[in-house]
Design a protein around this motif. Structure first.
Motif, PDB file in Angstrom:
ATOM      1  N   THR A  91       0.844  -1.188   0.000  1.00 41.23           N
ATOM      2  CA  THR A  91       0.000   0.000   0.000  1.00 41.23           C
ATOM      3  C   THR A  91       0.880   1.239   0.000  1.00 41.23           C
ATOM      4  OG1 THR A  91      -1.669  -1.181   1.277  1.00 41.23           O
ATOM      5  CG2 THR A  91      -1.787   1.236   1.290  1.00 41.23           C
ATOM      6  N   GLU A  92       0.617   2.160  -0.907  1.00 41.70           N
ATOM      7  CA  GLU A  92       1.421   3.373  -0.973  1.00 41.70           C
ATOM      8  C   GLU A  92       0.850   4.419  -0.033  1.00 41.70           C
ATOM      9  OE1 GLU A  92       3.118   4.983  -4.739  1.00 41.70           O
ATOM     10  OE2 GLU A  92       1.839   6.693  -4.212  1.00 41.70           O
ATOM     11  N   VAL A  93       1.718   5.009   0.787  1.00 40.61           N
ATOM     12  CA  VAL A  93       1.338   6.091   1.682  1.00 40.61           C
ATOM     13  C   VAL A  93       2.359   7.211   1.527  1.00 40.61           C
ATOM     14  CG1 VAL A  93       0.265   4.518   3.336  1.00 40.61           C
ATOM     15  CG2 VAL A  93       2.622   5.216   3.684  1.00 40.61           C
ATOM     16  N   VAL A  94       1.959   8.436   1.868  1.00 44.13           N
ATOM     17  CA  VAL A  94       2.862   9.583   1.877  1.00 44.13           C
ATOM     18  C   VAL A  94       2.826  10.153   3.286  1.00 44.13           C
ATOM     19  CG1 VAL A  94       3.385  11.848   0.909  1.00 44.13           C
ATOM     20  CG2 VAL A  94       2.405  10.070  -0.547  1.00 44.13           C
ATOM     21  N   LEU A  95       4.009  10.230   3.917  1.00 44.66           N
ATOM     22  CA  LEU A  95       4.113  10.734   5.283  1.00 44.66           C
ATOM     23  C   LEU A  95       4.951  12.002   5.309  1.00 44.66           C
ATOM     24  CD1 LEU A  95       4.849   7.368   7.125  1.00 44.66           C
ATOM     25  CD2 LEU A  95       2.690   8.615   7.058  1.00 44.66           C
ATOM     26  N   ALA A  96       4.662  12.882   6.249  1.00 49.14           N
ATOM     27  CA  ALA A  96       5.418  14.117   6.422  1.00 49.14           C
ATOM     28  C   ALA A  96       6.764  13.799   7.075  1.00 49.14           C
ATOM     29  CB  ALA A  96       4.627  15.093   7.296  1.00 49.14           C
ATOM     30  N   THR A  97       7.754  14.646   6.796  1.00 48.55           N
ATOM     31  CA  THR A  97       9.098  14.470   7.367  1.00 48.55           C
ATOM     32  C   THR A  97       9.505  15.726   8.121  1.00 48.55           C
ATOM     33  OG1 THR A  97      10.172  15.323   5.382  1.00 48.55           O
ATOM     34  CG2 THR A  97       9.835  12.951   5.502  1.00 48.55           C
ATOM     35  N   ASP A 122      16.564  21.995   1.044  1.00 48.66           N
ATOM     36  CA  ASP A 122      15.916  23.304   1.068  1.00 48.66           C
ATOM     37  C   ASP A 122      14.418  23.157   1.316  1.00 48.66           C
ATOM     38  OD1 ASP A 122      15.897  26.171   0.742  1.00 48.66           O
ATOM     39  OD2 ASP A 122      14.971  25.824  -1.225  1.00 48.66           O
ATOM     40  N   ALA A 123      13.785  22.219   0.639  1.00 56.33           N
ATOM     41  CA  ALA A 123      12.348  22.003   0.810  1.00 56.33           C
ATOM     42  C   ALA A 123      12.032  21.501   2.221  1.00 56.33           C
ATOM     43  CB  ALA A 123      11.840  21.012  -0.234  1.00 56.33           C
ATOM     44  N   MET A 124      12.919  20.694   2.809  1.00 55.84           N
ATOM     45  CA  MET A 124      12.693  20.202   4.169  1.00 55.84           C
ATOM     46  C   MET A 124      12.744  21.357   5.168  1.00 55.84           C
ATOM     47  SD  MET A 124      14.618  16.532   4.195  1.00 55.84           S
ATOM     48  CE  MET A 124      13.974  15.970   5.757  1.00 55.84           C
ATOM     49  N   ARG A 125      13.602  22.313   4.937  1.00 52.82           N
ATOM     50  CA  ARG A 125      13.658  23.483   5.818  1.00 52.82           C
ATOM     51  C   ARG A 125      12.353  24.282   5.753  1.00 52.82           C
ATOM     52  NH1 ARG A 125      18.739  23.887   3.369  1.00 52.82           N
ATOM     53  NH2 ARG A 125      20.336  23.002   4.687  1.00 52.82           N
ATOM     54  N   ARG A 126      11.723  24.279   4.571  1.00 54.08           N
ATOM     55  CA  ARG A 126      10.440  24.978   4.409  1.00 54.08           C
ATOM     56  C   ARG A 126       9.271  24.128   4.879  1.00 54.08           C
ATOM     57  NH1 ARG A 126      12.388  25.501  -0.847  1.00 54.08           N
ATOM     58  NH2 ARG A 126      10.608  24.313  -1.608  1.00 54.08           N
ATOM     59  N   GLY A 127       9.502  22.837   5.133  1.00 51.23           N
ATOM     60  CA  GLY A 127       8.434  21.955   5.593  1.00 51.23           C
ATOM     61  C   GLY A 127       7.511  21.489   4.497  1.00 51.23           C
ATOM     62  N   THR A 128       8.025  21.353   3.255  1.00 51.81           N
ATOM     63  CA  THR A 128       7.162  20.982   2.129  1.00 51.81           C
ATOM     64  C   THR A 128       7.575  19.648   1.517  1.00 51.81           C
ATOM     65  OG1 THR A 128       8.541  22.248   0.606  1.00 51.81           O
ATOM     66  CG2 THR A 128       6.639  23.384   1.582  1.00 51.81           C
ATOM     67  N   VAL A 129       8.042  18.703   2.350  1.00 49.08           N
ATOM     68  CA  VAL A 129       8.506  17.416   1.844  1.00 49.08           C
ATOM     69  C   VAL A 129       7.712  16.286   2.482  1.00 49.08           C
ATOM     70  CG1 VAL A 129      10.460  15.814   1.761  1.00 49.08           C
ATOM     71  CG2 VAL A 129      10.828  18.243   1.400  1.00 49.08           C
ATOM     72  N   GLY A 130       7.372  15.315   1.670  1.00 41.53           N
ATOM     73  CA  GLY A 130       6.783  14.076   2.152  1.00 41.53           C
ATOM     74  C   GLY A 130       7.562  12.919   1.551  1.00 41.53           C
ATOM     75  N   VAL A 131       7.504  11.765   2.189  1.00 37.23           N
ATOM     76  CA  VAL A 131       8.143  10.574   1.637  1.00 37.23           C
ATOM     77  C   VAL A 131       7.062   9.638   1.145  1.00 37.23           C
ATOM     78  CG1 VAL A 131      10.270  10.712   2.969  1.00 37.23           C
ATOM     79  CG2 VAL A 131       8.340   9.473   3.905  1.00 37.23           C
ATOM     80  N   ILE A 162       8.102  16.811  -3.263  1.00 38.90           N
ATOM     81  CA  ILE A 162       8.705  18.111  -2.978  1.00 38.90           C
ATOM     82  C   ILE A 162       7.784  19.185  -3.537  1.00 38.90           C
ATOM     83  CG2 ILE A 162      10.701  19.615  -3.316  1.00 38.90           C
ATOM     84  CD1 ILE A 162      12.386  17.093  -3.822  1.00 38.90           C
ATOM     85  N   ASP A 163       7.291  20.039  -2.663  1.00 41.01           N
ATOM     86  CA  ASP A 163       6.384  21.124  -3.075  1.00 41.01           C
ATOM     87  C   ASP A 163       5.219  20.592  -3.900  1.00 41.01           C
ATOM     88  OD1 ASP A 163       7.961  23.084  -1.797  1.00 41.01           O
ATOM     89  OD2 ASP A 163       9.271  23.227  -3.547  1.00 41.01           O
TER      90      ASP A 163
END
Length: 174
Positions: free
Chosen positions: A34-40, A138-147, A164-165
């Motif tokens: 199952t594919e999921v996207v989680l915040a990092t 850079d995107a992780m510093r802005r809080g716009t990344v999921g895995v 990313i974004d």
């Protein structure tokens, strides 16, 4: 001569089979999981001596102690039951000391620290080409990344890529 060659061949075959079994396991999870996207969360971004990678820490690594479910012993396996959130990111809904029904990710319960359950997930590094690793930092510093993870029925997670974004970047197997 045949008595010497056959054991060497069998040992080589066994070693090759063991090496391939890990790859086959990951491929099975990617294809049927199952594919999921989680915040990092952003932490120690990369080590220049080991190559270009980004260290990942899932937001669900620290959960409120009010979350329903079991309270396992420290250093024991734990499953976090997940459900899709309104923003497209999956969120923790409960803890379980045994493999639960539904979509769940397996981790290690580190302990209860005040009002927080601390968990460890075996998805720590995302290797990427230099340009993507820097953009990801850079995107992780802005809080716009999921895995993007593929989760097997036993909760084993395989990293498939990143968001990313809002743009999905899936990794190719080969």
């Amino acid at each position: 001569m045949m008595r010497v060659v056959l054991p060497i061949f069998l040992v080589a075959l066994l070693q090759s089979g063991l090496a391939l079994s890990g790859l086959v396991t990951q491929m099975r999870v990617i294809w049927s999981g199952t594919e999921v996207v989680l915040a990092t969360q952003a932490i120690d971004p990369r080590d220049l001596l080991r190559g270009h990678y980004v260290t990942l820490r899932l937001v669900i690594s620290d959960l409120p102690s009010t979350l329903p479910g079991d309270r396992p012993l420290p250093q024991s396996p734990v499953w976090v039951r997940l459900a899709p959130g309104p923003d497209g990111l999956w969120q923790a809904t409960a803890l379980a000391a045994t493999d639960p029904d539904g979509v769940a990710i397996r981790g290690t319960y580190l302990g209860d620290y005040g009002q927080t359950h601390s968990l460890y997930f075996d998805i720590a590094r995302y290797y990427a080409p230099k340009d993507r690793a820097l953009a990801l930092e850079d995107a992780m510093r802005r809080g716009t990344v999921g895995v993007i993870l593929a989760l097997g029925p036993d909760g084993v997670a395989v990293l498939r890529g990143v968001v990313i974004d809002g743009v999905r970047h899936l990794d190719r197997l080969f």
